[in-house]
Design a protein around this motif. Sequence first.
Motif, PDB file in Angstrom:
ATOM      1  N   ASN A  36      14.361  11.618 -25.140  1.00 19.24           N
ATOM      2  CA  ASN A  36      14.761  13.010 -25.337  1.00 19.24           C
ATOM      3  C   ASN A  36      16.116  13.312 -24.702  1.00 19.24           C
ATOM      4  N   GLY A  37      17.041  12.390 -24.895  1.00 17.90           N
ATOM      5  CA  GLY A  37      18.411  12.615 -24.449  1.00 17.90           C
ATOM      6  C   GLY A  37      18.693  12.248 -23.003  1.00 17.90           C
ATOM      7  N   GLU A  38      17.670  11.771 -22.278  1.00 22.03           N
ATOM      8  CA  GLU A  38      17.885  11.413 -20.855  1.00 22.03           C
ATOM      9  C   GLU A  38      18.787  10.197 -20.699  1.00 22.03           C
ATOM     10  N   LYS A  39      18.669   9.245 -21.626  1.00 23.35           N
ATOM     11  CA  LYS A  39      19.515   8.051 -21.611  1.00 23.35           C
ATOM     12  C   LYS A  39      20.503   8.169 -22.759  1.00 23.35           C
ATOM     13  N   LYS A  40      21.786   7.976 -22.452  1.00 24.94           N
ATOM     14  CA  LYS A  40      22.825   8.173 -23.477  1.00 24.94           C
ATOM     15  C   LYS A  40      23.860   7.070 -23.397  1.00 24.94           C
ATOM     16  N   ILE A  86      15.202  21.790 -42.834  1.00 29.04           N
ATOM     17  CA  ILE A  86      14.302  20.802 -42.224  1.00 29.04           C
ATOM     18  C   ILE A  86      13.019  21.487 -41.734  1.00 29.04           C
ATOM     19  N   ILE A  87      11.892  20.899 -42.088  1.00 30.85           N
ATOM     20  CA  ILE A  87      10.596  21.365 -41.571  1.00 30.85           C
ATOM     21  C   ILE A  87      10.446  20.751 -40.170  1.00 30.85           C
ATOM     22  N   PRO A  88      10.178  21.557 -39.143  1.00 30.00           N
ATOM     23  CA  PRO A  88      10.220  21.013 -37.771  1.00 30.00           C
ATOM     24  C   PRO A  88       8.991  20.171 -37.395  1.00 30.00           C
ATOM     25  N   ILE A  89       8.729  19.171 -38.226  1.00 34.86           N
ATOM     26  CA  ILE A  89       7.640  18.225 -37.948  1.00 34.86           C
ATOM     27  C   ILE A  89       8.244  16.822 -37.996  1.00 34.86           C
ATOM     28  N   ASN A 124      11.154  19.821 -31.473  1.00 35.62           N
ATOM     29  CA  ASN A 124      11.675  20.848 -30.572  1.00 35.62           C
ATOM     30  C   ASN A 124      12.132  20.160 -29.288  1.00 35.62           C
ATOM     31  N   ASP A 125      13.458  19.924 -29.193  1.00 37.24           N
ATOM     32  CA  ASP A 125      14.014  19.188 -28.047  1.00 37.24           C
ATOM     33  C   ASP A 125      13.650  19.824 -26.720  1.00 37.24           C
ATOM     34  N   ALA A 126      13.691  21.166 -26.664  1.00 34.40           N
ATOM     35  CA  ALA A 126      13.436  21.855 -25.394  1.00 34.40           C
ATOM     36  C   ALA A 126      12.018  21.560 -24.894  1.00 34.40           C
ATOM     37  N   LEU A 127      11.103  21.316 -25.835  1.00 37.58           N
ATOM     38  CA  LEU A 127       9.708  21.023 -25.463  1.00 37.58           C
ATOM     39  C   LEU A 127       9.429  19.525 -25.400  1.00 37.58           C
ATOM     40  N   GLY A 128      10.434  18.706 -25.736  1.00 39.67           N
ATOM     41  CA  GLY A 128      10.243  17.252 -25.725  1.00 39.67           C
ATOM     42  C   GLY A 128       9.388  16.751 -26.879  1.00 39.67           C
ATOM     43  N   ASP A 129       9.467  17.428 -28.031  1.00 40.58           N
ATOM     44  CA  ASP A 129       8.756  17.001 -29.262  1.00 40.58           C
ATOM     45  C   ASP A 129       7.278  16.680 -29.016  1.00 40.58           C
ATOM     46  N   PRO A 130       6.447  17.660 -28.638  1.00 45.82           N
ATOM     47  CA  PRO A 130       5.042  17.348 -28.351  1.00 45.82           C
ATOM     48  C   PRO A 130       4.231  16.950 -29.589  1.00 45.82           C
TER      49      PRO A 130
END
Length: 237
Positions: A36-40, A86-89, A124-130
């Motif tokens: 989730n973007g922690e490693k870049k 885009i459907i957010p799934i 949903n990036d803010a939620l870490g794609d649950p």
Amino acid sequence: MKGELLYEGKAKQVFTVVGDDTQLVLSYKNDATAFNGEKKATFTGKGRYNNLISAKVFEFLHEKGVASHFERVLNDTEQLVQKTTIIPIEVVVRNLAAGSITRRFGIEEKTAFTPSLVEFYYKNDALGDPLMSDDHALLLTDVSLEEIAEIKSAALQVNEQLQKFFLGINLVLVDFKLEFGRNVDGKIVLSDEVSPDTCRLWDKDTGKKMDKDVFREGLGDLLDVYDNILNRLEAVK
Ligand code: TMP
């Protein structure tokens, strides 16, 4: 002609097309992210591999009758697509256990799933794609129950085709992530990209990981692996 920048994600930019509001230009970046973007990191040339590999996958799927947003490659790093919402799934299909499912459910890596497993994650990036259930998808997105069934069936059809496609270049399709979008006619079509960023691919003979896990797990040179995949695909026809 490429218009204004509409949206920038972790791996791609999306541009409008001047004079045509039914199409978009996807521009693949050289950036790789994980966790989730922690490693870049940035890999010069990576965008070209994702663009050209994903294009080959979508061209193959088109031949097999899978409806998608893909139109054509424009240049090394850009492709023309139909505009979709885009459907957010994030639809993940798993043939063998790897990655998050081994940790979440304590399943041993390489365990085979028969039938293949389909999972939904909330994009949903803010939620870490649950991970989410069908009921969550009904609650959180605009899809209907019938469309959920349609999306799962399309994902399994893509799986059947892509397993054959990758076996043709001696790669086992372990799992992958798809995104679907609604085009301007409201029809749900396969969107986003299908590449070694979004699939797990293991060499059939050696079991070597040939996908973004090389970056996630620090296993070697990501560009070498992506170059190898593109070369195998170009050798086919
Ligand atoms: P996972 O095991 O981390 O849940 O990943 C399953 C598959 O989905 C794997 O092929 C990698 C792909 N994937 C993405 O394309 N984007 C993502 O954000 C994640 C988490 C996984």
